[in-house]
Design an enzyme around this catalytic site. Sequence first.
Site, PDB file in Angstrom:
ATOM      1  N   HIS A   1      59.992  39.265  29.737  1.00  0.00           N
ATOM      2  CA  HIS A   1      60.867  38.100  29.313  1.00  0.00           C
ATOM      3  C   HIS A   1      61.875  38.790  27.569  1.00  0.00           C
ATOM      4  O   HIS A   1      61.090  39.121  26.523  1.00  0.00           O
ATOM      5  CB  HIS A   1      61.111  37.036  28.826  1.00  0.00           C
ATOM      6  CG  HIS A   1      60.724  35.688  29.972  1.00  0.00           C
ATOM      7  ND1 HIS A   1      62.203  35.027  30.067  1.00  0.00           N
ATOM      8  CD2 HIS A   1      59.833  36.261  31.411  1.00  0.00           C
ATOM      9  CE1 HIS A   1      61.226  34.538  31.404  1.00  0.00           C
ATOM     10  NE2 HIS A   1      59.948  35.503  32.035  1.00  0.00           N
TER      11      HIS A   1
ATOM     12  N   LYS B   1      64.799  22.772  29.247  1.00  0.00           N
ATOM     13  CA  LYS B   1      66.566  22.849  28.684  1.00  0.00           C
ATOM     14  C   LYS B   1      67.253  21.268  29.500  1.00  0.00           C
ATOM     15  O   LYS B   1      68.252  21.562  29.139  1.00  0.00           O
ATOM     16  CB  LYS B   1      66.749  24.296  29.370  1.00  0.00           C
ATOM     17  CG  LYS B   1      68.290  24.725  29.182  1.00  0.00           C
ATOM     18  CD  LYS B   1      68.917  25.848  29.394  1.00  0.00           C
ATOM     19  CE  LYS B   1      70.088  26.373  29.810  1.00  0.00           C
ATOM     20  NZ  LYS B   1      70.123  26.658  31.590  1.00  0.00           N
TER      21      LYS B   1
END
Length: 879
Positions: free
Chosen positions: A138, A545
Amino acid sequence: MPQKYSTLKNNINMLGHFLGETISDAQGSDILDLIENIRVLSRDSRSGDEKAREKLLDTLSTISNENIIPVARAFSQFLNLTNIAEQYQTISRKHIDQVASDRSLEALFERLKAQNVPAEKVISTVEKLLIELVLTAHPTEVTRRSLLHKYVEINRCLSRLEHDDLTQSESTKLKRRLMQLIALAWHTNEIRTQRPTPVDEAKWGIAVIENSLWKAVPDFCRQLNLHLEKNFGVQHSVNLAPVKFSSWIGGDRDGNPFVTAETTRQVLIMNRWKAAELFLADIQVLSEELSVVHCTEEFRAKYGDHLEPYRVVVKNLRAKLVKTVAYYGEILENKPSTINTNDILTDDQQLWEPLYDCYQSLHQCGMRIIANGILLDCLRRIRCFGLSLSHLDIRQESLRHTKALSEITRYIGLGDYSQWMEDDKQAFLIRELSSRRPLLPRNWTPSPETQEILETCRVIAQQPEGVISCYIISMARTASDVLAVHLLLKEAGVTYYLPVVPLFETLDDLNASKEVMTQLFNVGWYRGVINNKQMVMIGYSDSAKDAGMMAASWAQYRAQEQLVNLCEKMGVELTLFHGRGGTIGRGGAPAHAALLSQPPRSLKNGLRVTEQGEMIRFKLGLPAVAVNSFDLYASAILEANLLPPPEPKESWRAIMNELSDSSCNIYRSVVRGDKDFVPYFRSATPEQELSKLPLGSRPSKRNPNGGVESLRAIPWIFAWMQNRLMLPAWLGASASIRQSIEKGNKETIEEMCKNWPFFSTRIGMLEMVFSKTDTWLSEHYDLNLVKKELWYLGQSLREQLQADIKTILSLSHEDELMSDLPWIAESIALRNIYTDPLNLLQVELLRRLRENPENPNPDVEQALMITITGIAAGMRNTG
């Protein structure tokens, strides 16, 4: 700073002094004076001096373009050096002697003995211990690989300087080396000029294994053995591997078009080449050491009558490893192969068997101390890393598989698979999985997207069983998503069972996970192939999120709890795979607390968890630090299994259901419900500029034209962390608690804080986040970067943040955040002095760039990127 942290303070001061000398030599004393003036103003501003704050703002808003880069670099580099000093503090001799952790394995074993937990139960639980860490690429590791080596060297120098018996000459030499390393870092461009390729990222992952984990794993096993022997009189079996590694680097193609089947093939070969090279180094040491002449008759009968029997065996392995290194080297260099595959090592057993025979023979001949040296370390590495170095996970999004199958069904005249009902999809997939005839037509030419899916499956088919650990389906929603991948693997020629892992990510998908897995377990074909073992991945970042931290946390807890109960009922061994990030908004928490807050029995088959970006460096980047991390993981897993947390009371569940619903509504009313939110977000944070930062190989958006919903969780978190509002980590959570308290539930909530690790960990995480927020800085971003008509939104969010902080303090009965962890509060206060100028400078740089977007000044762009990486270092997390 408390006396026990004096070593840390001294190291920070020393490194800062050396950095100052480097800057003075490189840039001149005028720049150093400017930097020092900014630092003093920042310190006084933090102490409440309004005049100093105004002067600081004026200095940074009028800074010349030629000075912005050295000023930004100075504060950014100091924060990196602070991180190095703090990381070293965790393994410092003086720190370890002074601070005995009650979370360590040693403390846990003593506690288990004191609570009369049967030794047999402890030993059997330790034998089943499995910590599987999955390294991911990531794009949160903002530090370049060329700097990482220098940072590791700085740590080594700090370690040597801690010795009390150094001569004046030795001490001077080490300090001179430190100055050289800091100067080298200063004269190295900390910003990549190009995005790394997936192969570059794989090299970074390999470097972590080579430079840290290769040593850390046998060191940890040795430490575990010492604790077991001391407390329970037993040794940990050499056959067991309590720590294993997998990787997504080169295997994770979800949303990353640059990870192709060829990339995966190349990374697998690179891994094998490096593994052979590392084992060759071990074997060369063994061949020099094992000059022993005595061996058992069985050993002599198997390997021949030689004067130095062990050396003969080891030298034979050395010859094969030399050829193995050369064989994979030729492939990587695209050279024609000159080596016969019969002459190389391809299977772990080829390396394990002769070395294990040496180990047993040495033991039986009374040479246990020799057997338990380098030879044992090598055996541990074979069990942990093997000849593939790490296992590789493959990950792809469910929709890509659906599109591939739709293309196939349309071609063979069955219609569009994607339009079928779920029952029809399952019936078709089970029929094809049970059939002996191939599904794919012979002369069919698929689209490039489908061809890539099929090629990836063929690469998997070419690997020996075990090299690919699993195939993960992101955005998994239905049972057919799992069966579809099994069919594609079958069609590609995969002859062994490969675990296919559904990843449940959104709030709705987490809530539906039990139903999906129930459907799968009721499919006869499926139950027949999984051998009563199932892995399920829980997504933390996208669920947070989607619904906010509190609702996502509760959905994750309930999903795990339901899956544990379902699998126990069905007689299936469940492994939960946790897709956590380094930040609170992506599921991050101190490892020990996070694991003890899991549902009861959810860790009985071990832990599988992603380690991401900069967290790999902080937790695993040095051998001694990695050993500490393994120790914390191991003690938490064993404690969770031997002294499990309580089942939540029904009254606690009722409160959590209420908090989940109300926090989700509050979160979504802002993020989705306010039409001004997206333009506010884009102007109040450097979100758009972040996409230009050459961090990872993966694009920052799933859909380049989409809004917040298309933004990946990592840049979403990263952007809010930059402007110090840290919105995703707290929005909705404390407000829902406040509403519940106002309804008369304070007593129950305080009981949850005290007696339920799941809830107390969430409160602790919120407190940590709040301590890193700053309303004044957030407002400064708004006033300078946001249109006036949108200011109301930032003001409203800051008012909510301040109310939320009061709510959390009312639960902790403290006046200040982090009162129970004064060292962390001290660390944040120290960092703020250096992070504040970077934030203020970032605002000025964003303003300049946005005023003239057509002709950006390269120095301003470069300085902006430095502020982004510097703030990330100051916050100790990115995404």
